[in-house]
Scaffold this motif. Structure first.
Motif, short mmCIF file in Angstrom:
data_model
loop_
_atom_site.label_atom_id
_atom_site.label_comp_id
_atom_site.label_asym_id
_atom_site.label_seq_id
_atom_site.Cartn_x
_atom_site.Cartn_y
_atom_site.Cartn_z
N LEU A 141 -16.87 5.15 -5.40
CA LEU A 141 -17.00 3.96 -6.24
C LEU A 141 -15.77 3.80 -7.14
O LEU A 141 -15.14 4.77 -7.56
N ALA A 142 -15.43 2.55 -7.41
CA ALA A 142 -14.32 2.24 -8.30
C ALA A 142 -14.54 2.92 -9.65
O ALA A 142 -15.69 3.08 -10.06
N PRO A 143 -13.49 3.33 -10.33
CA PRO A 143 -12.08 3.01 -10.06
C PRO A 143 -11.41 3.93 -9.05
O PRO A 143 -10.20 3.84 -8.89
N ASP A 144 -12.15 4.82 -8.38
CA ASP A 144 -11.53 5.62 -7.33
C ASP A 144 -10.95 4.68 -6.26
O ASP A 144 -11.55 3.66 -5.92
N THR A 145 -9.77 5.02 -5.75
CA THR A 145 -9.16 4.21 -4.69
C THR A 145 -8.90 5.04 -3.44
O THR A 145 -8.31 4.53 -2.49
N GLY A 146 -9.31 6.30 -3.46
CA GLY A 146 -9.08 7.18 -2.31
C GLY A 146 -7.68 7.74 -2.32
O GLY A 146 -6.75 7.14 -2.86
N THR A 147 -7.55 8.91 -1.71
CA THR A 147 -6.23 9.55 -1.64
C THR A 147 -5.49 9.16 -0.36
O THR A 147 -4.26 9.16 -0.33
N GLY A 148 -6.25 8.87 0.67
CA GLY A 148 -5.67 8.69 2.00
C GLY A 148 -6.14 9.79 2.94
O GLY A 148 -5.89 9.72 4.15
N ALA A 149 -6.82 10.78 2.40
CA ALA A 149 -7.29 11.90 3.24
C ALA A 149 -8.43 11.46 4.16
O ALA A 149 -8.64 12.04 5.23
N ALA A 151 -0.43 11.11 -5.05
CA ALA A 151 -0.50 10.12 -6.13
C ALA A 151 -1.93 9.65 -6.32
O ALA A 151 -2.71 9.60 -5.36
N VAL A 152 -2.27 9.35 -7.56
CA VAL A 152 -3.51 8.62 -7.84
C VAL A 152 -3.11 7.15 -7.93
O VAL A 152 -2.43 6.74 -8.87
N VAL A 153 -3.49 6.41 -6.92
CA VAL A 153 -2.99 5.03 -6.83
C VAL A 153 -3.96 4.10 -7.57
O VAL A 153 -5.17 4.16 -7.34
N PRO A 154 -3.44 3.25 -8.44
CA PRO A 154 -4.32 2.34 -9.18
C PRO A 154 -4.84 1.21 -8.29
O PRO A 154 -4.26 0.90 -7.24
N SER A 196 0.81 -1.23 0.00
CA SER A 196 0.00 0.00 0.00
C SER A 196 0.83 1.28 0.00
O SER A 196 0.39 2.31 0.51
N GLN A 197 2.03 1.24 -0.57
CA GLN A 197 2.94 2.36 -0.41
C GLN A 197 2.48 3.62 -1.15
O GLN A 197 2.87 4.73 -0.78
N GLY A 198 1.68 3.47 -2.18
CA GLY A 198 1.14 4.67 -2.83
C GLY A 198 0.33 5.51 -1.87
O GLY A 198 0.53 6.73 -1.74
N TRP A 199 -0.56 4.86 -1.15
CA TRP A 199 -1.39 5.60 -0.18
C TRP A 199 -0.57 6.04 1.03
O TRP A 199 -0.79 7.11 1.57
N SER A 218 -4.61 -1.79 -8.71
CA SER A 218 -3.64 -2.89 -8.58
C SER A 218 -2.84 -2.76 -7.29
O SER A 218 -2.24 -3.74 -6.83
N GLY A 219 -2.86 -1.56 -6.70
CA GLY A 219 -2.14 -1.37 -5.44
C GLY A 219 -2.75 -2.09 -4.26
O GLY A 219 -2.13 -2.20 -3.20
N TYR A 220 -3.98 -2.59 -4.41
CA TYR A 220 -4.61 -3.32 -3.30
C TYR A 220 -3.87 -4.63 -3.00
O TYR A 220 -4.00 -5.18 -1.91
N ILE A 221 -3.22 -5.16 -4.03
CA ILE A 221 -2.51 -6.43 -3.83
C ILE A 221 -1.04 -6.25 -4.17
O ILE A 221 -0.64 -5.28 -4.82
N THR A 222 -0.25 -7.17 -3.73
CA THR A 222 1.19 -7.13 -3.96
C THR A 222 1.60 -8.45 -4.59
O THR A 222 1.32 -9.51 -4.04
N ALA A 223 2.22 -8.35 -5.74
CA ALA A 223 2.71 -9.57 -6.38
C ALA A 223 4.04 -9.92 -5.75
O ALA A 223 4.89 -9.06 -5.52
N GLN A 224 4.22 -11.15 -5.48
CA GLN A 224 5.39 -11.56 -4.71
C GLN A 224 6.00 -12.80 -5.33
O GLN A 224 5.43 -13.88 -5.30
N GLU A 225 7.15 -12.62 -5.93
CA GLU A 225 7.87 -13.76 -6.50
C GLU A 225 8.43 -14.56 -5.36
O GLU A 225 9.16 -14.04 -4.51
N CYS A 226 8.09 -15.80 -5.34
CA CYS A 226 8.45 -16.60 -4.17
C CYS A 226 9.62 -17.52 -4.49
O CYS A 226 9.57 -18.71 -4.23
#
Lengths: 338, 338
Positions: free
Chosen positions: B216-224, B123-126, B77-80, B128-136
């Protein structure tokens, strides 16, 4: 035989509004919307005699604080429920207080002095009362018939972290063991086509459930000391403490109380305690509205539970694909006045 | 590559005190006792720059109300989180308020007027930021190596109702998909012994977690606009809203607020809102104590998690045999002054 009342969760039964020709995407109802359009006959009245009405002292602004609790039906916890009826009839809780508020856990009330005399005739309930043995049919294919009881079939879509099947019985969240009863040799011989299936059922510690405080085992509590859950479901308490009901109105008068600063959230000073003016059964209290719950056997409940597990209303992007039992609270409301 | 930090849950590591010759039954420690005897080096300091300190107006009795939030580390969640750092630096929340308190759900705060200017550079966070892809790992047997990462091995004892693996990453409750990345034909050819294993991770909506309100999506909120969970884990929000941190001290100043009587628990009158005096990062606020959390990689955490799932201390009769991730809160405390 007390059969489990269950919910029909067949996908085919889930009510979605038909698509109109000029709407591209289906418009899904939210869980709340599904409940709001449930049919009148899907709601089950709650007998006033199964309600317990607790009036706290007014809040600092003089606002009335009434908490309404629904007691559990047979076959669950009836030893303690019987005691609680006697305690209410004896006006035991009048003049007692809320003594403990632990954040993300419980609010507890009763006689803080632990010296008040209990009414005569309270049962000493054995620990076996925490669970209910339930014969699940003994006819041909009974085991399978039991397995496919829709409530459990639905909830089996959602694995349970607490090693139980979870579902709903008579409007209550219930956990069930997978244990089967061993048939006696005589049964095996005389009824070769039958299968015994004695499963254990127990009520589940979800938000708002009301339980019986106790000391160390084998004490099980009388019912004089009660608590309700005000945080994440503490399901490690399941089968370790008796659950006897749930708060159906006014839980905010308990959950928003100042947290106690003593060990386990007990209030440290007497003046912090919240006085209880009276506790009466619903048929002995005044101004008690009629309540009803959405039958957990109904098609609308099945659709509601499915929508709780798979949110498709516009706010959501990703349906979870499951929900734990405590995230599917049984809808309860004041009965509509006609 | 950011590897998942995990907990060791081998039964062999679970610390039980040895039996003394004259004690018949083993004396098991409670989860809290296990935490209290954890070694100093098992505790991880939390950088003040990762804390956010929210001072509410004093309560009606004049009592100070401070809420301390720990922000999530990379890769989550580093964008937010970046936006929130900017908002705090700009003193955006000073003079805003707590506007919504919905029982068994969330407390929400921010600018009730929705007219206050946001600082530049958010930032306007997409989504896709809700999840984190993790190469294991991509070495021989990597898939299995990933599967046996102890955190997930432990938690796999507890099935998850939300169709995810659940465990802990860097001190945070995290869900993980079982999805594997498809290898390209070129990879398949050139690295026949390797396996791609791209899994999706996301933070989990447990009690006290802090998230970002949105439209509503695609809004993801600013963090405010932020909220924290004050009830049973609303995990249907996972992957649908950004989680950015958790309340580590003072949640009672939010969870015990009067419930809002408007739709969704919003306060209906302006005077009901709770003023926010200031929000500062921990390194820009005064009188902020040092905090630390129990490493979720530590043996003590493994023992603690096991004890949460299998209560053996004297109060309990029946260990559950499992616990959902939100019933294993990560221990956080003020750092002991030496």
């Amino acid at each position: 035989m007390q059969m489990i009342k269950t919910l029909l969760a067949c996908a085919a039964l889930i009510a979605h509004p038909p698509l109109s020709a000029d709407v591209a995407a289906p418009q899904y109802l939210s869980p709340g919307e599904i409940v709001s359009v449930a049919k009148t006959e899907e709601w089950v009245p709650i007998a006033p005699s199964d309600l317990m009405v607790m009036d706290l002292a007014p809040d600092p602004n003089g606002k009335v604080r009434r908490v309404v609790i629904q007691l559990m039906p047979a076959p669950f916890s009836q030893g303690w429920v019987g005691n609680i009826r006697k305690l209410a009839a004896a006006k035991f809780w009048d003049g007692t207080s809320v003594n403990r508020v632990q954040d993300n856990y419980v609010v507890q009330w009763g006689d803080a002095t632990e010296k008040k005399a209990l009414p005569d005739g309270l049962a000493v309930v054995p620990e076996s009362g925490y669970i209910t043995a339930q014969e699940c049919g003994d006819v041909v294919l009974s085991y399978n018939a039991c397995l496919v009881q829709p409530a459990f079939r639905h909830m089996a879509q959602s694995a349970d972290a607490y090693k139980a099947d979870t579902g709903f019985a008579q409007g209550w969240p219930v956990s069930r063991s997978g244990k089967r009863r061993e048939l006696s040799p005589a049964e095996r011989k005389s009824r070769w086509w039958r299968q015994g299936d004695l499963r254990m059922l127990w009520p589940t510690h979800c938000y708002g459930m009301v339980g019986v405080g106790r000391n160390l085992a084998p004490d099980t509590g009388t019912g004089a000391e009660l608590y309700t859950v005000i945080g994440h479901a503490p399901r490690h308490l399941d089968r370790n403490i008796a659950l006897v009901g749930r708060v159906i109105e006014g839980i905010e008068h308990l959950s928003s109380l100042p947290r106690g600063t003593g060990a386990l959230g007990f209030y440290e000073k007497e003046e912090e305690r919240v006085p209880i003016l009276s506790v009466r059964m619903g048929d002995a209290a005044t101004d008690v509205p009629a309540f009803e719950y959405l039958s957990t056997d109904s098609a609308s409940f099945a659709a509601y539970a499915d929508a709780r597990a798979n949110r498709r209303d516009p706010f959501f992007n990703v349906p979870a694909g499951g929900a734990d039992i405590c995230n599917i609270p049984v809808p309860v409301r004041r009965k509509a006045v006609k």
